[in-house]
Design an enzyme around this catalytic site. Sequence first.
Site, mmCIF file in Angstrom:
data_model
loop_
_atom_site.group_PDB
_atom_site.id
_atom_site.type_symbol
_atom_site.label_atom_id
_atom_site.label_comp_id
_atom_site.label_asym_id
_atom_site.label_seq_id
_atom_site.Cartn_x
_atom_site.Cartn_y
_atom_site.Cartn_z
ATOM 1 N N ALA A 63 77.820 39.977 -3.000
ATOM 2 C CA ALA A 63 77.014 38.781 -2.757
ATOM 3 C C ALA A 63 77.693 37.998 -1.637
ATOM 4 O O ALA A 63 78.893 38.163 -1.400
ATOM 5 C CB ALA A 63 76.941 37.950 -4.033
ATOM 6 N N GLY A 108 78.437 42.678 -5.902
ATOM 7 C CA GLY A 108 76.993 42.926 -5.989
ATOM 8 C C GLY A 108 76.583 44.271 -5.392
ATOM 9 O O GLY A 108 75.561 44.831 -5.775
ATOM 10 N N GLU A 111 77.112 46.684 -8.014
ATOM 11 C CA GLU A 111 76.083 46.432 -9.044
ATOM 12 C C GLU A 111 74.714 47.009 -8.647
ATOM 13 O O GLU A 111 73.947 47.427 -9.512
ATOM 14 C CB GLU A 111 75.993 44.928 -9.321
ATOM 15 C CG GLU A 111 77.229 44.431 -10.086
ATOM 16 C CD GLU A 111 77.342 42.907 -10.117
ATOM 17 O OE1 GLU A 111 77.359 42.293 -9.041
ATOM 18 O OE2 GLU A 111 77.400 42.339 -11.217
ATOM 19 N N GLU A 131 85.200 40.167 -8.250
ATOM 20 C CA GLU A 131 84.795 38.783 -8.549
ATOM 21 C C GLU A 131 85.891 37.908 -9.138
ATOM 22 O O GLU A 131 86.006 36.734 -8.784
ATOM 23 C CB GLU A 131 83.591 38.781 -9.508
ATOM 24 C CG GLU A 131 82.274 39.184 -8.853
ATOM 25 C CD GLU A 131 82.009 40.669 -8.871
ATOM 26 O OE1 GLU A 131 82.951 41.460 -9.126
ATOM 27 O OE2 GLU A 131 80.865 41.071 -8.627
HETATM 28 N N1 CO8 Z 1 80.103 37.739 1.795
HETATM 29 C C1 CO8 Z 1 80.022 37.151 3.009
HETATM 30 N N2 CO8 Z 1 80.556 37.684 4.118
HETATM 31 C C2 CO8 Z 1 81.184 38.863 4.005
HETATM 32 C C3 CO8 Z 1 81.307 39.539 2.769
HETATM 33 C C4 CO8 Z 1 80.727 38.927 1.630
HETATM 34 N N3 CO8 Z 1 80.757 39.490 0.413
HETATM 35 N N4 CO8 Z 1 82.016 40.653 2.975
HETATM 36 C C5 CO8 Z 1 82.313 40.704 4.283
HETATM 37 N N5 CO8 Z 1 81.816 39.630 4.910
HETATM 38 C C6 CO8 Z 1 81.919 39.285 6.332
HETATM 39 C C7 CO8 Z 1 83.309 38.771 6.678
HETATM 40 O O1 CO8 Z 1 83.439 37.421 6.358
HETATM 41 C C8 CO8 Z 1 83.365 39.058 8.167
HETATM 42 O O2 CO8 Z 1 82.640 38.063 8.822
HETATM 43 P P1 CO8 Z 1 83.224 37.437 10.223
HETATM 44 O O3 CO8 Z 1 83.273 38.605 11.161
HETATM 45 O O4 CO8 Z 1 82.207 36.416 10.582
HETATM 46 O O5 CO8 Z 1 84.574 36.907 9.904
HETATM 47 C C9 CO8 Z 1 82.563 40.353 8.301
HETATM 48 O O6 CO8 Z 1 81.772 40.461 7.122
HETATM 49 C C10 CO8 Z 1 83.439 41.577 8.408
HETATM 50 O O7 CO8 Z 1 84.324 41.567 7.301
HETATM 51 P P2 CO8 Z 1 85.930 41.648 7.457
HETATM 52 O O8 CO8 Z 1 86.376 41.163 8.766
HETATM 53 O O9 CO8 Z 1 86.533 41.019 6.229
HETATM 54 O O10 CO8 Z 1 86.111 43.244 7.416
HETATM 55 P P3 CO8 Z 1 87.384 44.043 6.892
HETATM 56 O O11 CO8 Z 1 87.180 45.463 7.296
HETATM 57 O O12 CO8 Z 1 88.645 43.381 7.305
HETATM 58 O O13 CO8 Z 1 87.310 43.936 5.284
HETATM 59 C C11 CO8 Z 1 86.201 43.977 3.161
HETATM 60 C C12 CO8 Z 1 86.234 44.506 4.610
HETATM 61 C C13 CO8 Z 1 87.437 44.517 2.398
HETATM 62 C C14 CO8 Z 1 84.935 44.502 2.514
HETATM 63 C C15 CO8 Z 1 86.253 42.429 3.161
HETATM 64 O O14 CO8 Z 1 85.215 41.964 4.033
HETATM 65 C C16 CO8 Z 1 86.015 41.812 1.821
HETATM 66 O O15 CO8 Z 1 86.916 41.770 1.004
HETATM 67 N N6 CO8 Z 1 84.777 41.311 1.583
HETATM 68 C C17 CO8 Z 1 84.446 40.631 0.359
HETATM 69 C C18 CO8 Z 1 84.248 41.624 -0.757
HETATM 70 C C19 CO8 Z 1 83.970 40.902 -2.049
HETATM 71 O O16 CO8 Z 1 84.788 40.170 -2.581
HETATM 72 N N7 CO8 Z 1 82.766 41.138 -2.598
HETATM 73 C C20 CO8 Z 1 82.349 40.554 -3.847
HETATM 74 C C21 CO8 Z 1 81.634 39.280 -3.587
HETATM 75 S S1 CO8 Z 1 81.282 38.408 -5.080
HETATM 76 C C22 CO8 Z 1 79.924 39.195 -5.694
HETATM 77 O O17 CO8 Z 1 79.426 40.158 -5.167
HETATM 78 C C23 CO8 Z 1 79.373 38.603 -6.941
HETATM 79 C C24 CO8 Z 1 78.038 39.204 -7.360
HETATM 80 C C25 CO8 Z 1 77.441 38.411 -8.481
HETATM 81 C C26 CO8 Z 1 77.143 37.020 -8.048
HETATM 82 C C27 CO8 Z 1 76.581 36.203 -9.153
HETATM 83 C C28 CO8 Z 1 76.381 34.789 -8.687
HETATM 84 C C29 CO8 Z 1 76.089 33.862 -9.787
#
Ligand code: CO8
Length: 254
Positions: A63, A108, A111, A131
């Site tokens: 998400a 997500g 999921e 999460e």
């Molecule tokens: N949300 C928003 N932006 C994201 C996300 C995300 N989940 N993942 C990546 N991005 C963005 C980064 O911010 C970055 O943007 P920018 O270039 O503007 O800085 C771009 O995508 C590229 O990402 P990275 O530079 O971080 O790329 P890396 O290769 O260094 O890393 C990763 C890749 C490991 C995937 C890293 O991006 C990461 O850890 N992302 C987050 C993963 C995460 O924690 N996902 C879980 C999110 S929580 C969730 O899904 C909850 C679901 C249920 C919600 C219920 C709500 C009530």
Amino acid sequence: MAVECVVENGIAKIIIDRPKALNALNSEVLQELKKAIAEIQTRTDIRVLLIQGGGEKSFVAGADIAQMSDLNPLEGSEFGRLGQEVFSSLSELPFPTIAVIQGFALGGGCEIALACDIRIASEKAKFGQPEVGLGIIPGFGGTQRLARLVGPGQAKKLIYSADIISAAQALAIGLVEQVVAPEQLNEAALKLAQMIAAKSPNAVRLAKIAINQGLEGSLEEGMRLEASIFGLCFASPEQKEGMTAFLEKRPAKF
Ligand code: CO8
């Protein structure tokens, strides 16, 4: 538009493509996904759905954390409900669904894969429910579907630790059904989709009902359900065609 849906030869393909955020799901993407699923839900010409992320790096990285960061509890629960509703409509599609995972399937993203019937991954794919590292819990069905798929122990290990695991580890715990070399992923997914699409669509849909509904109850209830659905198959011309083709030593045409 971040969500594209195409249908070709009975095989539907949904692509989630939001390259600037590794295909992360914000409410707009979820609404588009909801619409795409609603549009294919009642189409009798569709025999199987492939769902995948655009680009090479990510299936869906979760998400959208930027969008979630300022939510209040009410907005948080609305966002969670929207995701749950979309993923439930995905899991309830009447035809088989296959998640084709080339890269990150986190939060997500994992999921969505869990809401599909089958998961095929590239050797480069990565899985996890990160999460708790963000101060939340999986909210799009992960606490429920992951435990049902891989068992409570493995689900708790992944969810409590927020560990990111490889495709090989995901295969070992039953989180994915098949892992292939990255360059073979699309071909392997299409091959499986074509195998399914060549079979009796009626029987395949009924098998999905029998398996999914059967898992909700006891084995005895499941057996009764199977017996009724088995009987129902004989009302379909596809049963006649399948068996006649066998006896006439020719491929069945469905
Ligand atoms: N949300 C928003 N932006 C994201 C996300 C995300 N989940 N993942 C990546 N991005 C963005 C980064 O911010 C970055 O943007 P920018 O270039 O503007 O800085 C771009 O995508 C590229 O990402 P990275 O530079 O971080 O790329 P890396 O290769 O260094 O890393 C990763 C890749 C490991 C995937 C890293 O991006 C990461 O850890 N992302 C987050 C993963 C995460 O924690 N996902 C879980 C999110 S929580 C969730 O899904 C909850 C679901 C249920 C919600 C219920 C709500 C009530």
